[in-house]
Design an enzyme around this catalytic site. Structure first.
Site, PDB file in Angstrom:
ATOM      1  N   GLU A 146      11.604   6.417   0.101  1.00  0.00           N
ATOM      2  CA  GLU A 146      10.069   6.369   0.754  1.00  0.00           C
ATOM      3  C   GLU A 146       9.582   4.756  -0.460  1.00  0.00           C
ATOM      4  O   GLU A 146       9.271   5.031  -0.888  1.00  0.00           O
ATOM      5  CB  GLU A 146       8.987   7.167   0.883  1.00  0.00           C
ATOM      6  N   GLU A 152       0.945   3.617  -6.392  1.00  0.00           N
ATOM      7  CA  GLU A 152       2.381   4.470  -6.497  1.00  0.00           C
ATOM      8  C   GLU A 152       3.268   4.746  -6.429  1.00  0.00           C
ATOM      9  O   GLU A 152       4.534   6.545  -7.128  1.00  0.00           O
ATOM     10  CB  GLU A 152       1.984   5.399  -4.908  1.00  0.00           C
ATOM     11  N   TYR A 181       1.334   2.926   6.476  1.00  0.00           N
ATOM     12  CA  TYR A 181       0.054   2.772   5.283  1.00  0.00           C
ATOM     13  C   TYR A 181       0.731   1.692   3.719  1.00  0.00           C
ATOM     14  O   TYR A 181       0.272   0.337   3.974  1.00  0.00           O
ATOM     15  CB  TYR A 181       0.031   3.629   4.720  1.00  0.00           C
ATOM     16  N   HIS A 182       1.797   1.758   3.719  1.00  0.00           N
ATOM     17  CA  HIS A 182       2.718   0.845   2.675  1.00  0.00           C
ATOM     18  C   HIS A 182       3.054  -0.028   2.867  1.00  0.00           C
ATOM     19  O   HIS A 182       2.195  -0.887   2.192  1.00  0.00           O
ATOM     20  CB  HIS A 182       3.589   1.719   2.078  1.00  0.00           C
ATOM     21  N   ARG A 211      -5.997   5.489   6.164  1.00  0.00           N
ATOM     22  CA  ARG A 211      -5.463   7.013   6.531  1.00  0.00           C
ATOM     23  C   ARG A 211      -6.061   7.119   7.530  1.00  0.00           C
ATOM     24  O   ARG A 211      -6.397   8.463   7.813  1.00  0.00           O
ATOM     25  CB  ARG A 211      -5.351   7.437   5.056  1.00  0.00           C
ATOM     26  N   GLU A 240       1.106  10.871   9.057  1.00  0.00           N
ATOM     27  CA  GLU A 240       0.856  11.455   7.652  1.00  0.00           C
ATOM     28  C   GLU A 240      -0.459  10.564   7.761  1.00  0.00           C
ATOM     29  O   GLU A 240      -1.057   9.369   8.352  1.00  0.00           O
ATOM     30  CB  GLU A 240       1.630  10.177   6.805  1.00  0.00           C
TER      31      GLU A 240
END
Length: 289
Positions: A146, A152, A181-182, A211, A240
């Protein structure tokens, strides 16, 4: 293509009760697949998971993020060894549940690093991931790395970085896991990374910029789904979203969930399932004409 939901949308506890509840709710929201977060694969109740999956007719995948104590990009051999043991068990859990996809931040700790990765740390990470991929291949499992934002991990922040990492490890069942999202934080757009990773894209997470509910943030989902259509992607597409109303406190802190954009996860999940399927249906009309 299977449309799925991350288990943390439903619960922050994955004991027997939490496992059954999350599977039931994933089914009721209309999804095809549940992604279990294997935060502790050694204690995960595989028998309960298999029973619930069979009862509700769902497919399964699993993911995790390594901790400082299991960081395979560390220079500490004991930490790297602990990480490899955890990843080995996680792969076995996926196989025992009948799943074929294992993904997540499995190449480093999921945390804010204060320095770039070291050459030795990257070497350790790639060596472990190569062995994990080999173990997974023997069990019929794909492994996807991922790509997440700079807060992160310090290893893979873009699709192109993941491609370079994959070239060094060079395993046929090892691929890329993109997360909208990332991507929205790190990539230049939502289209190019999908095309860049087309040959090795194995897994997709769908998450909004804040989110919350899909379509209420600034992620360019139209172009992202067009890109998936362009490359003929047919792997898992998994929703997610996180809220401290559901997620365990430690994970809420790690993910920075300081404000909750939803409280009704049943409505959220049903909305996400419809949103994703509607986008995919719309893209098919472009492909046909």
């Amino acid at each position: 293509m299977k449309i799925g939901c991350h288990g943390l949308v439903w619960t922050g506890r994955f004991d027997a009760e939490g496992i059954r509840y999350s599977v039931q709710k994933t089914h009721e929201a209309g999804f095809d697949l549940i992604e279990f977060p294997l935060m502790d694969p050694f204690s995960f109740d595989v028998a309960t998971a298999k029973s619930a999956l069979a009862e509700y007719g769902l497919s399964v995948s699993a993911s995790l993020g390594l901790s400082e104590a299991t960081d395979v990009s560390s220079e500490d051999s004991a930490v790297v060894k602990a990480g490899e043991e955890l990843l080995n068990r996680a792969v076995d859990v996926v196989a025992e549940m009948g799943g074929t996809e294992f993904c997540g931040v499995i190449y480093s700790s999921m945390k804010k690093y204060m320095e770039p990765p070291t050459a030795k740390g990257l070497e350790n990470s790639k060596a472990v991931i190569g062995r994990i991929a080999d173990r997974a291949a023997g069990l019929g499992i794909n492994v996807a790395l991922e790509v997440v934002n700079r807060y992160e991990t310090n290893v893979l922040n873009t699709g192109r970085q993941a491609l370079a990492y994959l070239q060094d490890v060079n395993r046929g069942n090892l691929g890329v896991h993109l997360d909208t999202y990332h991507m929205n934080i790190e990539e230049s757009d939502m289209f190019s990374p999908v095309l860049d990773t087309a040959d090795v894209l194995r897994y997709v997470h769908i998450g909004e910029s804040h989110r919350g509910y899909l379509g209420t943030g600034n992620v360019d989902f139209d172009n992202f789904f067009k890109a998936l259509g362009r490359i003929g992607y047919d792997g898992p597409v998994v929703f997610e979203s996180f809220s401290s109303a559901v997620v365990a406190p430690d994970l809420s802190r790690m993910l920075g969930i300081w404000r909750n954009l939803w409280a009704d996860n049943e409505e959220l999940g049903a909305h996400a399932n419809a949103f994703i399927r509607d986008k995919l249906t719309a893209i098919k009309t472009i492909e046909l004409h």
